[in-house]
Every structure is written in C-alpha cells, then in structure tokens.
Write a protein that holds these residues in place. Structure first.
Motif, PDB file in Angstrom:
ATOM      1  N   PHE A   1      -7.994  -3.790   3.355  1.00 23.14           N
ATOM      2  CA  PHE A   1      -7.718  -2.345   3.481  1.00 23.14           C
ATOM      3  C   PHE A   1      -8.747  -1.258   4.062  1.00 23.14           C
ATOM      4  CE2 PHE A   1      -3.404  -3.425   1.615  1.00 23.14           C
ATOM      5  CZ  PHE A   1      -3.512  -3.953   0.628  1.00 23.14           C
ATOM      6  N   LYS A   2      -7.857   0.040   3.344  1.00 19.36           N
ATOM      7  CA  LYS A   2      -8.319   0.665   4.127  1.00 19.36           C
ATOM      8  C   LYS A   2      -8.543   2.078   2.980  1.00 19.36           C
ATOM      9  CE  LYS A   2      -9.284   3.230   7.800  1.00 19.36           C
ATOM     10  NZ  LYS A   2     -10.602   4.259   8.609  1.00 19.36           N
TER      11      LYS A   2
ATOM     12  N   ALA B   1     -12.288  -7.295   0.701  1.00 19.79           N
ATOM     13  CA  ALA B   1     -13.463  -7.278   2.082  1.00 19.79           C
ATOM     14  C   ALA B   1     -13.990  -8.358   2.102  1.00 19.79           C
ATOM     15  CB  ALA B   1     -13.976  -5.917   1.675  1.00 19.79           C
TER      16      ALA B   1
ATOM     17  N   ASP C   1      -8.662   5.200  -0.918  1.00 18.75           N
ATOM     18  CA  ASP C   1      -8.333   4.961  -1.561  1.00 18.75           C
ATOM     19  C   ASP C   1      -7.135   5.602  -2.781  1.00 18.75           C
ATOM     20  OD1 ASP C   1     -11.525   6.145  -3.801  1.00 18.75           O
ATOM     21  OD2 ASP C   1      -9.024   6.022  -4.457  1.00 18.75           O
TER      22      ASP C   1
ATOM     23  N   ALA D   1       0.531  -1.736   0.159  1.00 17.38           N
ATOM     24  CA  ALA D   1       0.239   0.151   0.220  1.00 17.38           C
ATOM     25  C   ALA D   1       0.833   1.241  -0.043  1.00 17.38           C
ATOM     26  CB  ALA D   1      -0.813  -0.304   0.961  1.00 17.38           C
TER      27      ALA D   1
ATOM     28  N   PHE E   1      -4.184   5.040   0.689  1.00 18.67           N
ATOM     29  CA  PHE E   1      -4.183   3.811   0.211  1.00 18.67           C
ATOM     30  C   PHE E   1      -3.308   2.986   1.327  1.00 18.67           C
ATOM     31  CE2 PHE E   1      -6.048   0.067  -1.132  1.00 18.67           C
ATOM     32  CZ  PHE E   1      -4.945  -0.888  -1.621  1.00 18.67           C
TER      33      PHE E   1
ATOM     34  N   ASN F   1     -12.057  -6.708   6.627  1.00 23.41           N
ATOM     35  CA  ASN F   1     -11.410  -5.452   6.176  1.00 23.41           C
ATOM     36  C   ASN F   1      -9.893  -5.227   5.813  1.00 23.41           C
ATOM     37  OD1 ASN F   1     -13.992  -5.289   4.978  1.00 23.41           O
ATOM     38  ND2 ASN F   1     -14.420  -4.138   7.412  1.00 23.41           N
TER      39      ASN F   1
ATOM     40  N   LYS G   1      -8.996  -4.059  -2.371  1.00 24.30           N
ATOM     41  CA  LYS G   1      -9.577  -3.491  -0.834  1.00 24.30           C
ATOM     42  C   LYS G   1     -10.727  -4.548  -1.535  1.00 24.30           C
ATOM     43  CE  LYS G   1     -11.807   0.673  -0.332  1.00 24.30           C
ATOM     44  NZ  LYS G   1     -11.424   1.283  -0.415  1.00 24.30           N
ATOM     45  N   SER G   2     -12.196  -3.955  -2.798  1.00 25.46           N
ATOM     46  CA  SER G   2     -13.094  -4.450  -2.154  1.00 25.46           C
ATOM     47  C   SER G   2     -12.518  -5.962  -2.483  1.00 25.46           C
ATOM     48  CB  SER G   2     -13.780  -3.931  -3.272  1.00 25.46           C
ATOM     49  OG  SER G   2     -13.291  -4.628  -4.509  1.00 25.46           O
TER      50      SER G   2
ATOM     51  N   VAL H   1      -3.381  -0.403   4.694  1.00 20.81           N
ATOM     52  CA  VAL H   1      -4.248  -1.192   5.602  1.00 20.81           C
ATOM     53  C   VAL H   1      -4.381  -0.598   6.196  1.00 20.81           C
ATOM     54  CG1 VAL H   1      -2.903  -3.431   6.830  1.00 20.81           C
ATOM     55  CG2 VAL H   1      -1.853  -2.816   4.732  1.00 20.81           C
ATOM     56  N   ASN H   2      -5.864  -1.316   7.312  1.00 21.99           N
ATOM     57  CA  ASN H   2      -6.440  -1.057   7.779  1.00 21.99           C
ATOM     58  C   ASN H   2      -5.825  -0.935   9.582  1.00 21.99           C
ATOM     59  OD1 ASN H   2      -8.746  -0.527   9.850  1.00 21.99           O
ATOM     60  ND2 ASN H   2      -9.922  -2.360   8.980  1.00 21.99           N
TER      61      ASN H   2
END
Lengths: 469, 316
Positions: A340-341, A333, A343, A152, A349, A338, A329-330, A351-352
C-alpha cells in the motif's frame, strides 16, 4: 338622579365594551394557529361611580355605577413556564442537531451491508491465503492486487464522505477561519435574531412608556428568544419598575456571556482544530466559549455544542479508519512487500501503482506471513485488537453514537412536548371558548342596545309627549 | 389542564407521525427479512455480528484449503499406489531372474525392462495436480525429476507444503519427494546438490527406489545372481518404506475429511447464530405490523373525527 342623559351614557359604555371585547375575541380567533401567540383578554372594570364624597355632595342615594370600561388588554401568559420552555428547547436542540450529522456518518459506512469495509478486509486476507496455496500463480497474484485495490478504494470513499459530513458542520479553511457549514449558519442566524430582539425591545419600551400593552410585540420577542435558546443556554430577565414591566431586558446572556448591548455580535474563531464562540461588543467585550472543549457538557446544551460534538465524533471515526490504513500499510511493508501507499488523511490510500500494473511482482512466498497478519494486534500497547476487531469496534461506536443521540432526542422531545402543552394550556386559543365568549358579548351588546332603545322611548315620551299641550 | 385546538392538532399530528414511523420500520424489516439494517439498530450486537461473519468467511477459505489438500493427498496416494505396483513388478522380475535357469542373455533382457521401469518411476516423480508438481516441495511449477543417462537430478526443494485448515493450525499435505538427510523421502535420499543417483554402479544400497532399481539393472546386466538376491531384499525394504508413506497419506486424508465434516457442522451452527442476530422473526413482525397498521388507522380516524367538530356546528 344624576342627570337626564345619564343612562344613555352607561348603555353606550356597555355597547362600546362589548364591541371592544368582540374585537379582541376576533383577534384571538384569527390567530388561533399562530405560533407563539398568547391569547388576549380585555381587563374589564366598572368606571368610577358617581358621586365622589365632598362637602357639596347632593343627598341622593348613591353611589351610582356609571358603566364599564376596558382598562387594559392583557395577554394570558405564564412567564415561569417560558423559562422552562427555553431550557427544554436548548436541551432538545443539543441532541436533535447531532442526529442528522451522526446518521449521515453512519450511512457513509454502509454496514452491515454485504460488501462493506469489514467484508473487504476479510476478502483481502483470504486472497493472501489463496496466494499462499499457490505462491507462483500469476492469476492469484492479480486477484490479490484486485482485492487490495477494492479495499483501499472503499476506505478512501468512506473517508472522503466522512470528510464531507465533517465539512457540513464547519468548513475551516487554511487561515484558519470558519468559512461555512452549519455552525456558521447558526451563528449568523443568532446574530440576526439579536438584531431583531434589540429592535423589538426598543418598540416595546415606547409602547409601555405611553401606558399601553405591546402584547403582539411581546409575543414576537418571546418567540425570537425561544429560537435563540436553541443555540445555547439562554438566560433572560425582564425589567420591572415599581412592579410594572418596562419592556427592557435586564439580562440576556448566552453561555453566561452578556448579549444585551446594541451591536453585540457573535463570531466563530478557531485555535488550531478547536472552535470557539466569541462575543464582540457587550459589557465584557471579547469573552469566548470554547465549543470544542465544552462539547460534551450536556448541562449547557444547545445546538452549537451539539453540532461540535457530532463533528468531533466524525473526526474520531476518520482517525480510526486512518489507523487501520496506516497500520495495514506498515505491517505488510515490514514483512517485505510495499503493497500500500499513502495515507487517508493526506489525499489517498491506494495500492502501489507498480503492483497494479504488474501483479506478478508480488513475492508469493511471503503470502503466508501476510495472511497471518489477520490475527495480529494492531498495536499491542493501546489497541490490542486485530484489524477486523478494530473495524468492528469502530462500526459499533458509529451505531452506538447514532442510536444514543436518537434516543436522547426522543426523550427530550417528549419533555419539550409536555412543557409546550402546559404553556399552550395557559396561553393557547380554544376556538370553542372564544366562540362561547363571542355569544356572551353579542348578547351583552344586544342588551345594552335594548337599554338605549328603552331610554330613547322614555325620553321621547318626556320630550315629544309633553310638548304641544 | 385547559385544552386548546392547537394542543389537539399537535397531539393528533404527533401520534400519526409516531404510528407511521413504526409502520415504516416494520415494512423495512419485512421487505428485507432483516432486523439489523444499520449499525444504530442494535449497536450491542455489531461486534458479535462482525466476528461471526468473518468466521464464516474464513471457514469457506479453510474448506477450500482442505479441498486443495485433499486433491494433493489423493494424487499422492494414486502415485504411490502405482509406485507400489512398479516395485512389485520389479520384484517379480528379480525373482524370475534369480532363478538359475536364466542365463545372462535372459537377464540382460530383464535388465532392459527394469530400465524402462526406472523411466516410469521418473514420470511418477513428476506427478502433478493441475500445474503443481506434488513431489517438488515449494518449487512446484516445473517437473522436479530428470533423468540424464544414469543420473537422476532433482530440481525441486525440500520445503513442506502446508495448508491452513483451522484458525492458526496448518498441516503438511505433501510427502517429501527426496530428503537430504535422515529418513529417505518417497523417492530416496539425495546428496546436498540434489543428485539422487550419480550413476555409480557400485554405490551403496538403501538410498531409495532409484538406487534399488539401478542396482537391480546393473546386477542383471552383470549376471550377478547373488546380487539379484540382495536386490530382492532392497525392493522389499523400499516397498515397506513406501507403505509407511502411504499410511501417513491415508491418515492425513481421513483427518481432513473429518475436519470437513466438522467445519460443515460449525458452519450450520454459525449461520443459525447469524440469522438469530440479523434476521427478522417474520411471524412476530407480521403480527406487529398488523397491530401498527390498526393503530395508524385508528389515529387517522379519531383525528379526522375530532378535528371536524366545533361549536360552530351547533350555533344556528
């Protein structure tokens, strides 16, 4: 014989001519390296002969030549070649300006170096495969979080660098208006050139009006017109009255829009994400050229279109990079983690943060499905590629564009070099030629001076020899 | 065409630039031994390049997975080997005890031995590779088998452990410790609540090793000579079933070893391909470099000579 002192005047005219010619040669030699200088030549004509036929002409043998004069100083120039030079300048500027932008975009990717984004995508999936082997191992979970983080981070760096490259072409603020970047600098330069051309045209007209040749001013104006032609397709026409030039420009258009009126200025306006070139002033005040829509038009060419095209390319690269980020990410998910977080286009962009702080929270039993994502297509409808394939397509596109621009630029530069050489062959100064002519005029001067010498001796004999008898 | 000084100078500058450009590129390639230094050097092969690199990276991972699988399989084999030894020892004891010369005290003594053998089997059921218990299914971070009195409780699960060893292909690398239906696992059949043996001395045979051993022990304690004969048959059945599992493990092991060889071969070929795409041909480059150096020197020498001569040299 037309008069006692007749020969003296003829010889004097000869000496004067050779002096003028020498001075012109001196001027040529001094400017041998000046860019845009056209060599000048004296147009030498004999003066009107003696006598004019009339009722009371004397019955002497005639007509006698009366010497020589410089009727004008002309510059040696082929105007038709100038059009060719301007056209090829426009064409080569279109590609030249793209090169630096596209090469910088290429450098942002740092491929095929060993630790680029492509490699990190693979390492990321490998980490998930390891986790699949030992689903409960906290060490491997930490490694997965780490691999995701480095992927990321690199994607964010690359995206930001591409953003910098994009902004170097045009900075569009929130108004939206173009506040900086190469496009604005070039438009400012074009406006500057227009003012200078206008000033020069006024001076040139005044010189023509008194019957002289404004050679150096014309050279300067041609030079400025050539610089202006870098920005876009320029069309120029010069006014002639009764076959004689008056110095006025009957036509000066950029992209077909008239620029010949005093006070005409170019401006950049934006419509959403598109940039247009607007002409303020001029005979048809207000017409616009949409740079974004026309950026692929190589028939028009010019560096404004070239830069806009490069900018659109960079925007496309950014979008594709963002596609990869969003889809990763999607899709992860959807499997239930969850990971990645964010955009890329909205500030980051990553990692959570919960997973970074506590990698043990990753559900190891889903690792197999995540690892299998490396074989799934990003978007079966219009992007039937896996992540790695899509990225490799992106890099191929980056490399292909950079190479294409470079090859085309080389091509156009070769053409431009040829045409410039042709123009130079007509208008350029050859030092050897000038030096040879210099010798010729030097001898001419010496010869005329000798004639005066001889005439002086003869007259001396007549005046001082006959007296005192 | 009329030649001017500017033309000559421009021409000399251009050719020097061109030659230097070529030299710089050759130097870069020689110094890094790569001919692909940026995507624009050869965009057409970038796709191939990336796909080969990623194949090589995944192959490394598959190798790791195979190694991991082999370690599981080897441990499995060792454990089953020991299990086989235990079974044959139990068989020996049973045969001895079946002898009419043994009285109930002797048989009771042998029953003690069998009880200890049961403990050994529990320990074998808890074999591990590193910290992964190989007979526990996917819940393998804690020992699966526990003996509470005469109950054996299993706390793993019945999921398979699989390893991906080729693109999109994965294989099972463990043997089921216990199963809840159908063919018994290595250690037997368990109830749905994962009780392998419920301590009921009259439970039926055929449930597995634990069942067979408990039965043997109980029959020895009860001095049941006919029962002991049945136990000998049970033990034979268990040994046969164990052999089947061992054969499976052996086959999987040779399969993985063959795959490793195959992967090693592929890796060599792919690395060669990658080198062809990305690597520079040093011999050719050296020759080209020398040629370019020569051109560069020639353009410099010619330029220097030409620029210095003019008519002025000859005018006195």
């Amino acid at each position: 014989m037309p008069g006692t002192w007749f020969g003296l005047e003829t010889a004097r005219r000869g000496m004067k001519l050779n002096q003028y010619a020498l001075e012109i040669t001196g001027h040529n030699l001094a400017n041998a390296s000046t860019t845009g200088y056209s060599r000048q030549e004296a147009v030498i004509n004999p003066t009107d002969p003696f006598t004019n036929p009339s009722i009371d002409s004397s019955v002497t043998p005639g007509q006698f030549g009366t010497g020589v004069e410089v009727s004008s100083i002309r510059r040696v120039k082929d105007e038709y070649l100038d059009n060719n030079v301007r056209r090829s300048t426009t064409d080569s500027a279109y590609w030249d300006d793209q090169i630096s932008v596209l090469q910088r975009a290429e450098a942002s990717f740092a491929e095929p170096a060993s630790d680029g984004i492509g490699e990190r995508i693979t390492s990321f999936f490998k980490a998930w495969m390891d986790l699949n082997n030992t689903p409960q191992d906290p060490g491997v979970k930490a490694a997965v979080a780490q691999a995701g983080d480095s992927l990321a981070t690199l994607m964010t760096y690359t995206y930001n660098q591409l953003g910098d490259v994009q902004n170097s072409v045009a900075v569009i603020d929130s108004t939206p208006a173009v506040t900086g970047g190469m496009l604005k600098d070039q438009v400012d330069e074009a406006n500057n050139l227009l003012v200078q051309i206008r000033d020069l045209t006024d001076s040139i007209k005044k010189v023509y009006a008194v019957g002289q040749q404004p050679n150096d001013l014309l050279d300067k104006r041609d030079q400025l017109l050539e610089e202006l032609s870098k920005f876009g397709p320029l069309d120029v026409a010069f006014e002639t009255v009764n076959g004689k030039p008056t110095g006025e420009l009957t036509k000066l258009t950029l992209f077909g829009k008239d620029l010949s009126q005093t006070g005409t200025k170019l401006d950049l306006v934006t419509y959403g994400t598109k940039i247009s070139l607007k002409v303020n002033g001029g005979t048809d005040n207000g017409p616009e050229v949409n740079l974004t829509d026309n950026c692929l038009d190589t028939n028009q060419g010019g560096s404004l279109l070239g830069l806009e095209r490069a900018r659109q390319d960079v925007i496309d690269y950014k979008e594709k990079l963002n596609d990869i980020a969003i889809k990763m990410k999607s899709m992860i998910a959807d499997i239930g983690i969850n990971f990645f977080k964010g955009d890329l286009s909205k500030g980051g962009f990553k990692v959570n943060p919960g997973i970074i702080q506590n990698p043990a929270s990753i559900n190891g039993t889903l690792a197999g499905s995540v690892a299998d994502l490396r074989d799934s297509q990003i978007d079966p409808a219009d992007k039937p590629y896996t992540f790695e394939q899509y990225y490799s397509l992106l890099v191929t596109q980056v490399g292909g564009n950079a190479k294409g621009a470079s090859d085309m630029a080389d091509n156009q530069t070769a053409i431009k070099t040829q045409i410039t050489a042709l123009r130079d062959s007509v208008s350029g100064v050859s030092t050897d030629e000038e030096l040879t002519k210099m010798i010729q005029f030097q001898y001419g001067f010496q010869a005329s001076a000798r004639v005066i010498n001889v005439l002086d001796e003869m007259l001396d004999l007549l005046i001082n020899g006959l007296v005192g008898r | 065409m009329r030649i001017t000084n500017k033309y000559m100078t421009d021409s000399i500058i251009n050719s020097i630039q061109l030659n230097q450009g070529n030299l710089a590129r050759s130097q870069e390639q020689l110094a890094t031994s790569k001919r692909l230094l940026r995507p624009s050097d050869d965009p057409n092969v970038m796709g191939q390049f990336f796909s080969i690199k990623s194949s090589l990276t995944y192959m490394e991972q598959y190798n790791r997975n195979i190694d991991d699988g082999l370690s599981y399989l080897n441990m499995n084999d060792t454990a089953m080997g020991t299990l086989g030894d235990i079974l044959s020892k139990a068989n020996e004891y049973a045969v001895q005890a079946a002898n009419d010369t043994y009285n109930s005290n002797d048989r009771a003594a042998i029953a003690q031995q069998i009880d200890k053998l049961i403990d050994q089997v529990v320990d074998l059921g808890n074999s591990s590779v590193g910290d992964k218990y190989i007979y526990a299914g996917t819940k393998n971070s804690a020992p699966p088998f526990k003996r509470v009195g005469d109950q054996i409780i299993y706390s793993g699960d019945t999921n398979e452990i699989r390893r991906e060893v080729l693109a999109g292909t994965d294989y099972r690398i463990d043997s089921p410790g216990i199963t809840t239906s159908g063919i018994p696992g290595v250690f037997g059949l368990a109830t749905d609540t994962y009780t392998v043996s419920d301590g009921d001395p009259l439970a039926t045979t055929g449930n597995g090793i634990f069942r067979a051993l408990f039965d043997l022990r109980n029959r020895l304690n009860n001095n049941d000579a006919a029962g002991i004969q049945n136990s000998i048959d049970d033990l034979k059945q268990e040994t046969d079933r164990l052999l089947q599992y061992r054969v499976q493990v052996g086959a999987r092991t040779s399969h993985f070893e063959a795959l490793q060889n195959q992967l090693a071969d592929q890796e060599i070929k792919l690395t060669e391909n990658l080198n062809n795409i990305e690597g520079a041909d040093i011999e050719r480059l050296s020759i080209e470099y020398n040629q370019q150096l020569l051109s560069y020197q020639a353009s410099l020498a010619a330029g220097a000579k030409i620029l210095q001569v003019s008519l002025l040299d000859f005018l006195s």
